[in-house]
Design an enzyme around this catalytic site. Structure first.
Site, PDB file in Angstrom:
ATOM      1  N   VAL A 130       8.611  21.221  41.478  1.00 40.85           N
ATOM      2  CA  VAL A 130       8.422  21.577  39.771  1.00 40.85           C
ATOM      3  C   VAL A 130       8.598  23.018  39.792  1.00 40.85           C
ATOM      4  CG1 VAL A 130       7.410  19.430  38.948  1.00 40.85           C
ATOM      5  CG2 VAL A 130       6.011  21.066  40.259  1.00 40.85           C
ATOM      6  N   GLY A 174       3.201  29.217  32.107  1.00 36.09           N
ATOM      7  CA  GLY A 174       2.313  28.136  32.812  1.00 36.09           C
ATOM      8  C   GLY A 174       0.893  28.763  33.022  1.00 36.09           C
ATOM      9  N   LEU A 340      -0.505  -7.946  47.042  1.00 31.21           N
ATOM     10  CA  LEU A 340       0.572  -8.455  47.453  1.00 31.21           C
ATOM     11  C   LEU A 340       1.431  -7.071  47.506  1.00 31.21           C
ATOM     12  CD1 LEU A 340       2.515 -10.451  48.425  1.00 31.21           C
ATOM     13  CD2 LEU A 340       2.764 -11.024  45.800  1.00 31.21           C
ATOM     14  N   GLY A 343       3.133  -1.441  42.673  1.00 37.11           N
ATOM     15  CA  GLY A 343       4.155  -0.525  41.825  1.00 37.11           C
ATOM     16  C   GLY A 343       3.535   0.564  41.288  1.00 37.11           C
ATOM     17  N   ALA A 344       4.354   1.202  40.571  1.00 37.31           N
ATOM     18  CA  ALA A 344       3.967   2.425  39.970  1.00 37.31           C
ATOM     19  C   ALA A 344       3.022   2.329  39.030  1.00 37.31           C
ATOM     20  CB  ALA A 344       4.945   3.244  39.343  1.00 37.31           C
ATOM     21  N   GLU A 345       3.105   1.040  38.324  1.00 34.99           N
ATOM     22  CA  GLU A 345       2.366   0.810  37.124  1.00 34.99           C
ATOM     23  C   GLU A 345       1.320   0.039  37.315  1.00 34.99           C
ATOM     24  OE1 GLU A 345       3.698   0.898  33.061  1.00 34.99           O
ATOM     25  OE2 GLU A 345       5.483  -0.438  34.008  1.00 34.99           O
ATOM     26  N   ALA A 346       1.452  -1.092  38.538  1.00 41.07           N
ATOM     27  CA  ALA A 346       0.509  -2.290  38.499  1.00 41.07           C
ATOM     28  C   ALA A 346      -0.035  -2.525  39.881  1.00 41.07           C
ATOM     29  CB  ALA A 346       1.123  -3.394  37.723  1.00 41.07           C
ATOM     30  N   LYS A 361       0.031  -9.684  37.578  1.00 38.93           N
ATOM     31  CA  LYS A 361       0.305  -8.320  37.478  1.00 38.93           C
ATOM     32  C   LYS A 361      -0.592  -7.535  36.611  1.00 38.93           C
ATOM     33  CE  LYS A 361       4.177  -5.260  35.819  1.00 38.93           C
ATOM     34  NZ  LYS A 361       5.465  -4.939  35.513  1.00 38.93           N
ATOM     35  N   ASP A 451      14.187   0.261  33.855  1.00 34.30           N
ATOM     36  CA  ASP A 451      13.909   0.696  35.340  1.00 34.30           C
ATOM     37  C   ASP A 451      14.834  -0.152  36.294  1.00 34.30           C
ATOM     38  OD1 ASP A 451      12.821   1.828  37.221  1.00 34.30           O
ATOM     39  OD2 ASP A 451      10.875   0.621  37.264  1.00 34.30           O
TER      40      ASP A 451
END
Length: 534
Positions: A130, A174, A340, A343-346, A361, A451
């Site tokens: 960045v 910044g 199991l 992921g990025a969300e769950a 999920k 996605d």
């Protein structure tokens, strides 16, 4: 052998001296601070011309060496501002010729990654790069650093600087915004734009400026800009981490010095049980040491450049460069036994639903996001995903069977789809065509998956099953369809570069059987807006 590196892709002039073992012997720099407005390329070039000779002398003095002891010259070949790059290249050529030593031109973006690996010990990370001119999520695969995600318009540093200029805060924006954010009293909702592993900041900037014109306080806006933009950055890094299954994250580039961004990324890494790395602050911004160290690597593995090959490349892509010194680590993420998959969300768990095996999920609360952003994303994405999964079935596309949905809790219970991920079957051209047809049916029904990666398309028997509609939405705009397909293209290029071209051509061939629009032209148009794409 000592390498002297010269950096000057934008407004910062830098010179560094590094030996073959990676010891940084000296580091000197001089930024251009404009009196008003942004950075003018001509002024940057003049700044470099003035300061390069002085910084070379200072760097040699700091290192305790004579100029004649330098054995290699390295310079930033790109990407960057044309006049600035040409000034640096001319200085590097002149110095190499006068000393009669070899010269190498290197990629600026890779320089940030390599100085980060050198100073932190990271071996094979997912890198969030960045800066004022770049925003990319990068990871090594098949001999090169691949860009898994990037800004579709302006870089995060550029966005911060533009807001600061328009609001009278000065340049660079910044650090000023970071300090103002500490004095905020409330969060102001701003557009949150994540598209697969890509992001967009232009809408956020426009909305923030309009809020300012309407009387919102600069402190609250600074806080809201940071929280929204940085949450987006951490999310796409999280997505790349989950997709690549690497166990390290490296934060690099000038914006990396922002304490809030560092803390958010560190929190995400802890949640994923992976290492977080960041170079010391003096190596985050543009500097000559990163160019010198990358020069050492390039020279060792590729040899010197011929003088006629030292032309600059303004749009020098990270993924254009072979990196033979890199090796992919076999280490992966180690999850707790009850999860199991993550992921990025769950978090994904196996469970039972009225005696039937199922998948649970759970969109867990993200510690790096403030509650105002976190709760809205979790509940809205859960509701929308459930609707998209059901309506996709009506379009003739296979999706998991839903058993239960709790939007407020961010929980979905559904059948487990067992099969082969598309990422493990991309060589099957007939399958690629069928996947294209299925995507076409989704788009024809006004469904954007959001996605489309090789992990979210499962081959079960003879069926193509789409999972994880968490970033999906309803739209019949060709722009959204193009972005959806572009996400898939970039996913293929990131992990299967040699096969990606043929595979994606077949996807478009199948897609064209359902959708008559000139989608290829739209994809090229969208790609052309990105940073440093031809």
């Amino acid at each position: 052998m000592l390498c002297l590196g010269i950096e000057g892709t934008a407004e910062k002039t830098g010179v560094g001296i590094v030996d073959e073992a990676g010891n940084v012997l000296s580091l000197r720099g001089k930024p251009l601070i404009p009196e008003k407005g942004g950075i003018h390329p001509r002024e940057a070039a003049e700044h470099h011309a003035k300061w390069i000779p002085r910084l070379i002398a200072e760097a040699c003095r700091d290192a305790g060496v004579e100029l004649g002891e330098i054995g290699l010259i390295s310079f930033s070949r790109g990407p960057g501002l044309g006049p600035a790059l040409r000034t640096v290249a001319t200085a590097a050529r002149t110095l190499a010729l006068s000393l009669d030593v070899p010269i190498v031109g290197v990629n600026h973006c890779i320089g940030h990654i390599e100085i980060g690996r050198l100073t932190t010990g990271a071996s094979d990370p997912v890198s969030l790069y960045v800066s004022g001119g770049n925003t990319q999520v990068i990871a090594f695969n098949e001999g090169r650093y691949r860009v898994f995600g990037e800004t579709l318009d302006i870089a995060v540093g550029n966005m911060l600087d533009q807001f600061a200029r328009e609001s009278g805060l000065g340049h660079p924006g910044g650090p000023v915004i970071e300090q103002l954010a500490l004095k905020a009293s409330e969060y102001i909702e701003l557009p949150y734009s994540v598209k697969g592993m890509d992001i967009s900041f232009s809408g956020l900037l426009t909305a923030a400026l309009r809020k300012m014109e309407a009387g919102a306080s600069l402190e609250d806006l600074a806080y809201s800009i940071q929280e929204t933009a940085f949450s987006m950055l951490v999310e796409v890094t999280e997505r790349a981490l989950a997709y690549t299954e690497k166990n390290q994250v490296l934060l690099c580039g000038g914006v990396a010095v922002n304490r809030r961004l560092r803390d958010m990324l560190r929190e995400m890494c802890q949640e994923h049980h992976v290492e977080f790395h960041m170079p010391p602050p003096e190596y985050c911004g543009d500097n000559g040491a990163m160019i010198a160290w990358l020069g050492q690597l390039v020279y060792k593995y590729r040899g010197p450049d011929a003088l006629e090959d030292t032309t600059v490349v303004q749009r020098y892509r990270t993924d254009e460069v072979d990196v033979p010194w890199m090796r992919e680590s076999e280490a992966g993420i180690e999850l707790p036994p009850d999860i199991l998959a993550k992921g990025a969300e769950a978090n994904i768990y196996r469970g039972q639903w009225i005696g039937r095996p199922c998948i649970i999920k759970e969109r867990i609360s993200k510690g790096y996001r403030i509650p105002e952003i976190d709760q809205k994303l979790r509940s809205s994405r859960t509701r929308r995903e459930a609707r998209l999964i059901n309506q996709a079935k009506g379009a003739g596309v296979h999706t998991p069977v839903l058993f239960d949905v709790d939007p407020d809790g961010g929980v979905m219970v559904m059948e487990e789809v067992r099969g082969t991920p598309f990422r493990d079957a991309v060589e099957d051209t007939e399958l690629c065509s069928r996947i294209g047809e299925a995507i076409g049916r989704l788009h024809h029904a006004g469904i954007i998956h959001g996605d489309l990666t090789g992990s979210n398309i499962i081959i079960r028997g003879g069926d193509v099953v789409f999972i994880d509609f968490g970033l999906g939405r309803f739209s019949d705009e060709i722009e959204d369809m193009g972005v959806d397909l572009l996400v898939l293209k970039k996913s293929l290029e990131s992990t299967h570069y040699a096969l990606a071209g043929e595979c994606f051509s077949r996807v478009l061939e199948g897609y064209g059987k359902i959708i008559d629009a000139d989608i290829q032209s739209k994809i090229r148009e969208i790609e052309s807006r990105g940073r440093y794409t031809d």
